[in-house]
Design an enzyme around this catalytic site. Structure first.
Site: not given
Length: 447
Positions: A165, A201, A291
Site C-alpha cells: 500500500g 484506472k 512466492r
C-alpha cells in the site's frame, strides 16, 4: 530430493515449512535472531544457527550470514517462506552461485515480477487481462494528465517497486493529480529507493481475487483455483477464502486456465500467485507474487494438496506431482489472520502470552508458532497465527468458523480475535457481499 533444507524465516511459516520437511524425511536447519531463541521452530528443528541480533537487517535479511549458515551445516537448499528474502532476486542468484538451491523461481523471474511496470507488460504479453493505464513509468505531470484523461478518472498512482500500500494515491479529478503524483513519488522513493510510478484506472468497488499457480520450469503449468482476499485494511489482507463467493464456475475456470497457460509460457518454476481486481465480471491484473502466500492453507484445504511439498518437489527437479485434470476443488475454506494487535486501533501488542488454547475438531486447522509463556518480540510482523476452517460449503464453513473463534483463547496480549467474532456475524460477510473497501468503511463506522 534434498538432504537438508535451511529455513530462512521465522514464526508460523518457518514451522509450516519445517513440518513439510519432516514429512518428506528431509533434515532441517533454521536460522534465527537472538530474539527468537525460544521460538517453536527453533526448538523443533534438527539444527539451528543464530545469525544476528533482533533487527531484521542484521539477521533475517543478512544474506552473508544465511549463506554461511548453509555452508556450515551442509544445507543443499533454502526455503525462504514469505516476506524477508523470499522475493529477493539477488539472494536467489547468490545461492545459485554457491550451488545451493533456492526453493522458488529464478532470480530473473523474481526481477521481472518485482517491477510492477515490467510485470504488467509481461502479463499483457502472456495474455493476462490488465487494468487500463500507462505503458510504463510516468515521467512528469504533463504525461500523467494525458494518461489520466485517456483512461478516465478516477485513477490510482502506484510505485513501480511498491508493495503493502505504500506509494499508492488516488486522484478523482485533474485537480487532485498533481498532489497525488508528487506524494506517491515521494513515498516510493523513501520506502523503496526508487520513485518511479505508473498510473492505472481506479476501480470503484472491486474484489481482490488471486489465482494460485505452479510451474515446473520446463513449460508445464497448473492452477489450484482462486482465493478471495477482498477484506483488507490499508491494503493488508485480513480474511481470505476459497473459492470466491463472487465467481461462478465458468469465470473460475476461465481465469485459472489463462493463468496456468501464462505460467507455462513463461517457463516459471515453483509457486506463484497472480493477483487481480475483479469488477463487473472482468479481471484486471495487478501483480504477481513469486512466492508462497500467507493464505496458502485455504487452497490446501479445498484441494487436499500440500503446496510446500509441491514447492520442494519442483525445486528438487521432480516436476509437478499433478496434472490440471487431477486437481479437484472440494468445499469451502476461510482463513483469519490472528495478529498481536488491538482489534480496533491495530496498534501492535507485543508481550508475554499467558494462556494459549487453539480450537480443534473436524475441518479446523491452526498454523501458529506461539505457545503459553511465549514472549512476542516487538521487532517483527504482528502475525501470531492463522485459523483455517473448511466445510462442505460456505454456510457450513461459516458455522464452523464461528464455533472455532469462540474456542480460541489468547491471554496476556491484545489480538484481532474480537474483530473476527464481529465479522463472522455480519450479514454482508455472511452473504459474501463485500469489496476491498468494505472493511475500512466498517471500521470507520466503529460497528
Amino acid at each position: 530430493m534434498f538432504q537438508k533444507i535451511l529455513i530462512a524465516n521465522r514464526g508460523e511459516i518457518a514451522l509450516r515449512v519445517l513440518r513439510a520437511c519432516k514429512e518428506l524425511g528431509i533434515q532441517t536447519v533454521v536460522v534465527h535472531s537472538t530474539a527468537d531463541s525460544d521460538a517453536m521452530h527453533v526448538r523443533l528443528a534438527d539444527e539451528s544457527v543464530c545469525i544476528g541480533p533482533p533487527p531484521s537487517r542484521e539477521s533475517y535479511l543478512n544474506i552473508h550470514q544465511i549463506v554461511a549458515a548453509c555452508e556450515i551445516t551442509g544445507a543443499d537448499a533454502v526455503h525462504p517462506g514469505y516476506g524477508f528474502l523470499s522475493e529477493n532476486a539477488k539472494f536467489a542468484d547468490i545461492l545459485a552461485a554457491h550451488n545451493i538451491t533456492f526453493i522458488g523461481p529464478s532470480g530473473d523471474h523474481i526481477r521481472i515480477m518485482g517491477d510492477k511496470i515490467e510485470a504488467k507488460r509481461t502479463a499483457k504479453r502472456l495474455g493476462i487481462p490488465v487494468v487500463p493505464g500507462s505503458d510504463g513509468a510516468i515521467s512528469d505531470e504533463k504525461e500523467a494528465k494525458r494518461v489520466a484523461a485517456d483512461i478516465g478518472y478516477p485513477v490510482i498512482i502506484k510505485a513501480s517497486a511498491g508493495g503493502g500500500g505504500r506509494g499508492m494515491k488516488v486522484a478523482h479529478t485533474e485537480a487532485d493529480l498533481e498532489v497525488a503524483l508528487q506524494t506517491a513519488k515521494s513515498e516510493a522513493g523513501a520506502a523503496f529507493g526508487d520513485d518511479a510510478v505508473y498510473i492505472e484506472k481506479y476501480l470503484e468497488r472491486p474484489r481482490h481475487i488471486e489465482v494460485q499457480v505452479f510451474g515446473d520450469g520446463a513449460g508445464r503449468g497448473v492452477h489450484f483455483g482462486e482465493r478471495d482476499c477482498s477484506l483488507q485494511r490499508r491494503h493488508q489482507k485480513v480474511w481470505e477464502e476459497a473459492n470466491s463467493p463472487a465467481l461462478n464456475a465458468e469465470e473460475r475456470s476461465r481465469i485459472g486456465n489463462i493463468c496456468a497457460k501464462a505460467i507455462a509460457d513463461l517457463g516459471y518454476s515453483g509457486a506463484g500467485t497472480i493477483e487481480f481486481l475483479y469488477e463487473n465480471g472482468e479481471f484486471y491484473f495487478i501483480e504477481m507474487n513469486t512466492r508462497l502466500q500467507v493464505e496458502h492453507p485455504v487452497t490446501e484445504a479445498i484441494t487436499g494438496i500440500d503446496l510446500v511439498h509441491e514447492q520442494i518437489r519442483v525445486a528438487s527437479g521432480g516436476g509437478l506431482s499433478v496434472r490440471q485434470e487431477d486437481i479437484k476443488f472440494t468445499g469451502h475454506a476461510i482463513e483469519c489472520r490472528i495478529n498481536a494487535e488491538d482489534p480496533r486501533t491495530f496498534t501492535p501488542s507485543p508481550g508475554t502470552i499467558t494462556h494459549f488454547h487453539t480450537p480443534g475438531g473436524l475441518g479446523v486447522r491452526v498454523d501458529s508458532g506461539v505457545y503459553s509463556g511465549y514472549k512476542i518480540p516487538p521487532y517483527y510482523d504482528s502475525l501470531i497465527g492463522k485459523l483455517i476452517v473448511h466445510g462442505r460449503n460456505r454456510v457450513e464453513c461459516m458455522m464452523r468458523l464461528r464455533r472455532a473463534l469462540d474456542e480460541f483463547v489468547v491471554d496476556g496480549i491484545k489480538t484481532t480475535l474480537p474483530l473476527f467474532r464481529d465479522l463472522v456475524g455480519n450479514p454482508d460477510i455472511a452473504n459474501g457481499d463485500y469489496d476491498i473497501h468494505w472493511l475500512e468503511k466498517y471500521l470507520a463506522k466503529g460497528e
